[in-house]
Design an enzyme around this catalytic site. Structure first.
Site: not given
Ligand code: AMP
Length: 216
Positions: A13, A88, A127, A160, A171
């Protein structure tokens, strides 16, 4: 134009959102990146958000919704936005729809990148991400030319904190229970574009752009 990218963690994504935003001249807004930037400020709010992120859980809606709505209201976003990682859950989607409607705007299309679960686990394990420009790499699928250094900007690559096996599983669970219902939500609005996420980064990118141009 407002486009949402949906996909399980590891579906590509973020990688695709960056590329497609460049190609279509839209602004890429990634909630995960916004939340990681906030952490550099070291505030109480940042610490609270990090605790959720490290466990693979969603950060509370009152934090993410405010953060995203204020980001997309900034002047640079008026050309159009690709939202990566937001909404989300259903509440976020409904608040976003309402907030856009108040400005006579609406989400145009929602790209859902689909991928098998085993492939997701393989991808997340290897990653690496550039600390400076956030470009993602993979030890097997897309290694950097020089180990540990970003091809684009020479920045340092890091893994990360939430890419550990336990957190990745959490996740994926959160994605199935909280985020996957959005596929139906946007399908009912006639906005969903389902794209096969397997194949090279270029192939998947071309499929997404083609689907957006066809509008179905
Ligand atoms: P990502 O980089 O998109 O994989 O996001 C990493 C982490 O950020 C996620 O596992 C959540 O803990 C938090 N996060 C990102 N976007 C959201 C969202 N829209 N709502 C809540 N938590 C978020």
């Amino acid at each position: 134009m407002y486009i949402i990218f949906l996909g399980a963690p590891g579906a590509g994504k973020g990688t695709q959102a960056v590329r497609v935003a460049q190609e279509l001249k839209l602004v890429h807004v990634a909630t995960g990146d916004l939340l990681r930037q906030v952490q550099e400020q070291g505030t109480e709010l940042a610490k609270e958000a990090k605790a959720y992120m490290d466990k693979g859980m969603l950060v509370p809606d009152e934090i993410t919704i405010r953060m995203v709505l204020s980001r997309i209201a900034e002047p640079d976003c008026q050309v159009g936005v690709i939202l990566d990682g937001f909404p989300r859950n259903l509440n976020q989607a409904e608040v976003l729809d309402k907030s856009l409607a108040e400005k006579d705007k609406a989400i145009d299309k929602v790209v859902s990148i689909m991928i098998a679960e085993q492939e997701l686990l393989d991808r997340l394990g290897g990653r690496w991400i550039c600390r400076e420009c956030q470009t993602p790499y993979h030890t097997v699928n897309s290694p950097p030319r020089v180990p540990g250094k970003c091809d684009r900007c020479g920045g340092e690559l890091y893994q990360r904190d939430d890419d550990t096996v336990e957190t990745v599983k959490k996740r994926l669970e959160v994605y199935s229970s909280e985020t996957a219902p959005l596929i139906d939500y946007y399908s009912q609005q006639g906005k969903l574009l389902e794209v096969d996420g397997e194949g090279s980064i270029e192939e998947v990118g071309q499929r997404i752009v083609a689907a957006l141009q066809r509008g179905r």
